[in-house]
Every structure is written in C-alpha cells, then in structure tokens.
Design a protein around this motif. Structure first.
Motif, mmCIF file in Angstrom:
data_model
loop_
_atom_site.group_PDB
_atom_site.id
_atom_site.type_symbol
_atom_site.label_atom_id
_atom_site.label_comp_id
_atom_site.label_asym_id
_atom_site.label_seq_id
_atom_site.Cartn_x
_atom_site.Cartn_y
_atom_site.Cartn_z
ATOM 1 N N ILE A 6 0.846 -1.198 0.000
ATOM 2 C CA ILE A 6 0.000 0.000 0.000
ATOM 3 C C ILE A 6 0.879 1.245 0.000
ATOM 4 N N ILE A 7 1.911 1.228 0.833
ATOM 5 C CA ILE A 7 2.821 2.372 0.929
ATOM 6 C C ILE A 7 3.490 2.642 -0.413
ATOM 7 N N LEU A 8 3.922 1.599 -1.097
ATOM 8 C CA LEU A 8 4.558 1.755 -2.406
ATOM 9 C C LEU A 8 3.578 2.350 -3.414
ATOM 10 N N LEU A 9 2.382 1.802 -3.492
ATOM 11 C CA LEU A 9 1.368 2.296 -4.437
ATOM 12 C C LEU A 9 1.003 3.756 -4.168
ATOM 13 N N VAL A 10 0.740 4.071 -2.926
ATOM 14 C CA VAL A 10 0.368 5.442 -2.572
ATOM 15 C C VAL A 10 1.518 6.394 -2.896
ATOM 16 N N SER A 11 2.736 5.986 -2.615
ATOM 17 C CA SER A 11 3.905 6.817 -2.904
ATOM 18 C C SER A 11 3.995 7.135 -4.394
ATOM 19 N N ILE A 12 3.770 6.140 -5.215
ATOM 20 C CA ILE A 12 3.816 6.346 -6.676
ATOM 21 C C ILE A 12 2.727 7.324 -7.107
ATOM 22 N N PHE A 13 1.500 7.122 -6.633
ATOM 23 C CA PHE A 13 0.395 8.010 -7.009
ATOM 24 C C PHE A 13 0.643 9.448 -6.576
ATOM 25 N N ILE A 14 1.195 9.633 -5.377
ATOM 26 C CA ILE A 14 1.488 10.987 -4.886
ATOM 27 C C ILE A 14 2.510 11.661 -5.783
ATOM 28 N N LYS A 15 3.591 10.945 -6.137
ATOM 29 C CA LYS A 15 4.650 11.516 -6.967
ATOM 30 C C LYS A 15 4.171 11.812 -8.387
ATOM 31 N N VAL A 16 3.309 10.947 -8.935
ATOM 32 C CA VAL A 16 2.812 11.143 -10.296
ATOM 33 C C VAL A 16 1.882 12.361 -10.357
ATOM 34 N N GLU A 17 1.057 12.543 -9.344
ATOM 35 C CA GLU A 17 0.075 13.624 -9.389
ATOM 36 C C GLU A 17 0.663 15.014 -9.182
ATOM 37 N N SER A 18 1.607 15.146 -8.253
ATOM 38 C CA SER A 18 2.105 16.493 -7.966
ATOM 39 C C SER A 18 3.549 16.461 -7.481
ATOM 40 N N LYS A 19 4.216 17.588 -7.690
ATOM 41 C CA LYS A 19 5.601 17.720 -7.243
ATOM 42 C C LYS A 19 5.645 17.860 -5.729
ATOM 43 N N GLY A 20 6.770 17.442 -5.176
ATOM 44 C CA GLY A 20 6.958 17.577 -3.739
ATOM 45 C C GLY A 20 7.274 16.241 -3.109
ATOM 46 N N PRO A 21 7.518 16.250 -1.814
ATOM 47 C CA PRO A 21 7.862 15.013 -1.111
ATOM 48 C C PRO A 21 6.654 14.084 -0.988
ATOM 49 N N ILE A 22 6.925 12.825 -0.765
ATOM 50 C CA ILE A 22 5.861 11.831 -0.564
ATOM 51 C C ILE A 22 5.254 12.000 0.826
ATOM 52 N N PHE A 23 6.113 12.283 1.781
ATOM 53 C CA PHE A 23 5.664 12.380 3.167
ATOM 54 C C PHE A 23 5.568 13.826 3.625
ATOM 55 N N PHE A 24 4.630 14.059 4.502
ATOM 56 C CA PHE A 24 4.439 15.346 5.153
ATOM 57 C C PHE A 24 4.935 15.182 6.581
ATOM 58 N N ARG A 25 5.825 16.059 7.002
ATOM 59 C CA ARG A 25 6.341 16.034 8.366
ATOM 60 C C ARG A 25 6.016 17.370 9.019
ATOM 61 N N GLN A 26 5.603 17.307 10.263
ATOM 62 C CA GLN A 26 5.254 18.530 10.968
ATOM 63 C C GLN A 26 5.520 18.331 12.459
ATOM 64 N N ILE A 27 5.955 19.401 13.102
ATOM 65 C CA ILE A 27 6.190 19.356 14.548
ATOM 66 C C ILE A 27 4.838 19.295 15.250
ATOM 67 N N ARG A 28 4.709 18.354 16.170
ATOM 68 C CA ARG A 28 3.512 18.203 16.991
ATOM 69 C C ARG A 28 3.942 18.086 18.447
ATOM 70 N N VAL A 29 2.985 18.246 19.333
ATOM 71 C CA VAL A 29 3.250 18.181 20.768
ATOM 72 C C VAL A 29 2.749 16.846 21.290
ATOM 73 N N GLY A 30 3.638 16.139 21.999
ATOM 74 C CA GLY A 30 3.307 14.825 22.519
ATOM 75 C C GLY A 30 3.213 14.803 24.031
ATOM 76 N N LYS A 31 3.376 13.609 24.562
ATOM 77 C CA LYS A 31 3.288 13.393 26.002
ATOM 78 C C LYS A 31 4.305 14.260 26.733
ATOM 79 N N ARG A 32 3.856 14.865 27.819
ATOM 80 C CA ARG A 32 4.669 15.787 28.630
ATOM 81 C C ARG A 32 5.173 16.982 27.820
ATOM 82 N N GLU A 33 4.399 17.341 26.788
ATOM 83 C CA GLU A 33 4.689 18.499 25.927
ATOM 84 C C GLU A 33 5.994 18.366 25.147
ATOM 85 N N LYS A 34 6.442 17.138 24.958
ATOM 86 C CA LYS A 34 7.647 16.886 24.159
ATOM 87 C C LYS A 34 7.290 17.005 22.676
#
Length: 186
Positions: A6-34
């Motif tokens: 699934i990861i391989l297929l989705v990665s291919i579709f994302i790259k074919v449709e639009s420019k940019g990275p396959i993955f989205f990374r963002q800072i989030r707040v976790g346990k104990r505000e880490k």
C-alpha cells in the motif's frame, strides 16, 4: 511489512500527481509536551509557505497562530489522490512509525501543533498532554468535525484522558476500523 504494498502504491500516485515530497512532516506536541515530527502521506499540493505550526524565533505564539492554517473540509489545497487517501485514512499509515518509536499511541487525543496551545486553557493543555497522542481518538469518532466546534473536541479529549480504560481504548480501535472500512469522514 504488512503495509508495504500500500505504501509503495500510494507513494507512486502521490509523486505522479504532484511535485513535492511523498511524506508530510510537521512538529507536533506529545506526552509531557515533548515535541516530535509527525509523519503522514502528503495529501496536499506542496507549498513554499511555512505552515509548520511551530513558533519561529522573534514571534509570539499568538502571531504564529494567526498565520497557521488548518485544513478545512473541501480545502482546495488537497490533491485528488489526497482526497482518496484522506477518505480511507491511508494518509495516517506512516504514523505507525510514530507509534513504533514511542512518540504516539494508537489511541489518544490527536497531536496538536505548538501554536495551537493558545486554543486551550493552561490546565486543558497540560491535561491533554499527560498521555501519548493517538492516531485516532474519542473526539474523532464521537462527533463529525464539521458539526462541532473546537471546544467540544477539547472536552472529548479531556474526557478520554480522565476516564481512560482498556475497554475504552479497544472500543475506539474497533470503531475506527469500522470508519476506515466504510470510508466515513470523521
């Protein structure tokens, strides 16, 4: 391993449709505000606009919050592939890595960005961050986002933290599976 086709297929579709990275990374707040970086499949067009949810040096948290743009229903920034992977929550699959490394749990309050702290009272913020954030949570399953405000989501997250039990945890997992199978919107 189980999700690799699934990861391989989705990665291919994302790259074919639009420019940019396959993955989205963002800072989030976790346990104990880490802070940690959440990992998702990119479901939006890649943009050079900084929408990280972080508080940059020289800015107040209030200024950063005003610039932060949450995703809306029918957001024009969402790609065609993005609409599909969001409908079936496939965009969330990479977060199993966050669970594996201990930043997240399967169930818990959805992790917020640092700038979203201003949306909470100090007590609410501390309470919701006493537990690991989850891929799915009580608020996401209980009420559709489009039909309730941020205050209701906060209340559901606080309720989960205060009333946590193994039964509730597994109930949320089972209900999430039903939502995914049906392709229901949260």
């Amino acid at each position: 391993m189980l999700f690799s086709p699934i990861i391989l297929l989705v990665s291919i579709f994302i790259k074919v449709e639009s420019k940019g990275p396959i993955f989205f990374r963002q800072i989030r707040v976790g346990k104990r505000e880490k802070h940690f970086k959440i990992l998702k499949f990119r479901s939006m067009y890649h943009s050079s606009i900084n929408n990280s949810g972080s508080v940059d040096k020289g800015k107040s948290i209030e200024e950063a919050r005003k610039e932060y743009q949450s995703t809306k229903t029918n957001d024009s920034r969402i790609t065609k592939v993005g609409k599909f992977i969001r409908k079936y929550y496939i965009d969330e699959l990479p977060q199993f890595w966050n669970v594996f490394v201990g930043d997240m749990s399967l169930v818990g309050p959805r992790p917020d960005t640092p700038v979203q702290e201003v949306d909470y009272s100090k007590r609410q913020w501390q309470l919701r961050n006493k537990v690991r954030p989850g891929i799915t949570g009580l608020a996401q399953l209980s009420i559709k986002h489009s039909k309730f405000g941020h205050d209701m989501r906060i209340n559901m997250d606080i309720f989960y933290v205060k009333k946590y039990s193994f039964c509730m945890y597994f109930y949320i997992i089972l209900k999430t599976i039903l939502h995914v199978v049906k392709g229901s919107s949260y």
